[in-house]
Motif scaffolding. Structure first.
Motif, mmCIF file in Angstrom:
data_model
loop_
_atom_site.group_PDB
_atom_site.id
_atom_site.type_symbol
_atom_site.label_atom_id
_atom_site.label_comp_id
_atom_site.label_asym_id
_atom_site.label_seq_id
_atom_site.Cartn_x
_atom_site.Cartn_y
_atom_site.Cartn_z
ATOM 1 N N HIS A 1 8.332 12.156 1.922
ATOM 2 C CA HIS A 1 7.023 12.287 2.795
ATOM 3 C C HIS A 1 6.020 11.031 1.948
ATOM 4 O O HIS A 1 5.503 9.642 1.961
ATOM 5 C CB HIS A 1 6.773 12.559 3.610
ATOM 6 N N SER A 2 5.684 12.059 0.970
ATOM 7 C CA SER A 2 4.909 11.737 -0.087
ATOM 8 C C SER A 2 4.947 10.524 -0.919
ATOM 9 O O SER A 2 4.543 9.434 -1.022
ATOM 10 C CB SER A 2 3.569 12.375 -0.571
ATOM 11 N N VAL A 3 6.273 10.642 -1.001
ATOM 12 C CA VAL A 3 6.889 9.221 -2.022
ATOM 13 C C VAL A 3 6.684 8.154 -1.454
ATOM 14 O O VAL A 3 5.667 6.842 -1.353
ATOM 15 C CB VAL A 3 8.123 9.053 -2.329
ATOM 16 N N ALA A 4 7.150 8.531 0.281
ATOM 17 C CA ALA A 4 7.120 7.552 0.642
ATOM 18 C C ALA A 4 6.066 6.413 1.444
ATOM 19 O O ALA A 4 6.093 5.496 1.600
ATOM 20 C CB ALA A 4 8.074 7.713 2.544
ATOM 21 N N GLN A 5 4.914 7.096 1.573
ATOM 22 C CA GLN A 5 3.594 6.437 1.583
ATOM 23 C C GLN A 5 3.104 5.807 0.351
ATOM 24 O O GLN A 5 2.091 4.614 1.143
ATOM 25 C CB GLN A 5 2.927 7.687 1.998
ATOM 26 N N SER A 6 3.884 5.818 -0.896
ATOM 27 C CA SER A 6 3.273 5.135 -1.828
ATOM 28 C C SER A 6 3.540 3.967 -1.724
ATOM 29 O O SER A 6 3.155 3.023 -3.197
ATOM 30 C CB SER A 6 3.735 6.436 -3.134
ATOM 31 N N PHE A 7 4.550 3.726 -1.109
ATOM 32 C CA PHE A 7 5.410 2.400 -1.828
ATOM 33 C C PHE A 7 4.681 1.159 -0.634
ATOM 34 O O PHE A 7 3.527 1.549 0.183
ATOM 35 C CB PHE A 7 6.542 2.193 -0.702
ATOM 36 N N PRO A 8 4.790 -0.064 -1.367
ATOM 37 C CA PRO A 8 4.426 -1.290 -1.083
ATOM 38 C C PRO A 8 4.495 -1.012 0.861
ATOM 39 O O PRO A 8 5.565 -0.343 1.170
ATOM 40 C CB PRO A 8 4.509 -2.303 -1.423
ATOM 41 N N GLN B 1 13.724 4.575 4.995
ATOM 42 C CA GLN B 1 14.920 5.055 5.195
ATOM 43 C C GLN B 1 15.094 6.471 4.550
ATOM 44 O O GLN B 1 15.901 7.135 5.027
ATOM 45 C CB GLN B 1 15.801 3.975 4.621
ATOM 46 N N ILE B 2 13.815 6.553 3.615
ATOM 47 C CA ILE B 2 14.281 7.852 2.443
ATOM 48 C C ILE B 2 12.899 8.585 3.543
ATOM 49 O O ILE B 2 13.626 9.841 3.771
ATOM 50 C CB ILE B 2 12.537 7.321 1.150
ATOM 51 N N LEU B 3 12.480 8.254 4.487
ATOM 52 C CA LEU B 3 11.494 9.184 5.434
ATOM 53 C C LEU B 3 13.096 9.689 6.545
ATOM 54 O O LEU B 3 12.864 11.270 6.790
ATOM 55 C CB LEU B 3 10.250 8.590 6.127
ATOM 56 N N ARG B 4 13.460 9.015 6.592
ATOM 57 C CA ARG B 4 14.427 9.486 8.161
ATOM 58 C C ARG B 4 15.548 10.146 7.337
ATOM 59 O O ARG B 4 16.086 10.974 7.631
ATOM 60 C CB ARG B 4 14.944 8.046 9.027
ATOM 61 N N ALA B 5 16.144 9.912 5.926
ATOM 62 C CA ALA B 5 16.736 10.648 5.681
ATOM 63 C C ALA B 5 16.737 11.898 5.131
ATOM 64 O O ALA B 5 17.276 13.262 4.819
ATOM 65 C CB ALA B 5 18.061 10.012 3.979
ATOM 66 N N GLY B 6 15.023 11.743 4.007
ATOM 67 C CA GLY B 6 14.669 13.263 4.131
ATOM 68 C C GLY B 6 14.334 14.426 4.671
ATOM 69 O O GLY B 6 14.669 15.427 4.544
#
Length: 117
Positions: free
Chosen positions: A22-29, A39-44
């Protein structure tokens, strides 16, 4: 009172890993909000969700099936991490850290799956 799955180390680790993603995804543009971030949020989140869902079944076969879904979701997260690295959303050090955590969780899930045969 606790649910059976709350006692499982793999569920606890999957919960932690999902929060990290979740933290990683928040850093994406912002341009990735409906693509890679989603995608990474749902899969995570799906990793822990499937462990919990599978644990409620009396059948080992059903639990195996849901553990398989969790493992596939984890592989999906790793692929998202690779995509993020290629797009320069993650530096090498961050990528290696999360990939190592994913690898460790994958091995834990595979080992656990073997114990319920």
């Amino acid at each position: 009172m606790k649910f059976k799955f709350e006692k499982l180390n793999i569920w606890q680790k999957a919960m932690d890993f999902g929060e990290e993603m979740h933290s990683v995804a928040q850093s994406f543009p912002k341009s990735e909000i409906y693509n890679l971030s989603s995608q990474i949020l749902r899969a995570g989140d799906s990793i822990a969700l499937n462990i919990a869902e599978g644990s409620i079944f009396q059948s080992k076969k059903e639990f195996h099936k849901f553990l398989g879904y969790s493992i596939r979701s984890l592989a999906e997260v790793v692929t998202c991490l690779h995509k993020a690295k290629r797009r320069n959303y993650l530096n090498e050090e961050t990528f290696i850290k999360h990939e190592a955590e994913a690898f460790h969780l994958m091995n834990m899930m595979i080992a656990f799956k073997k114990t319920i045969d």
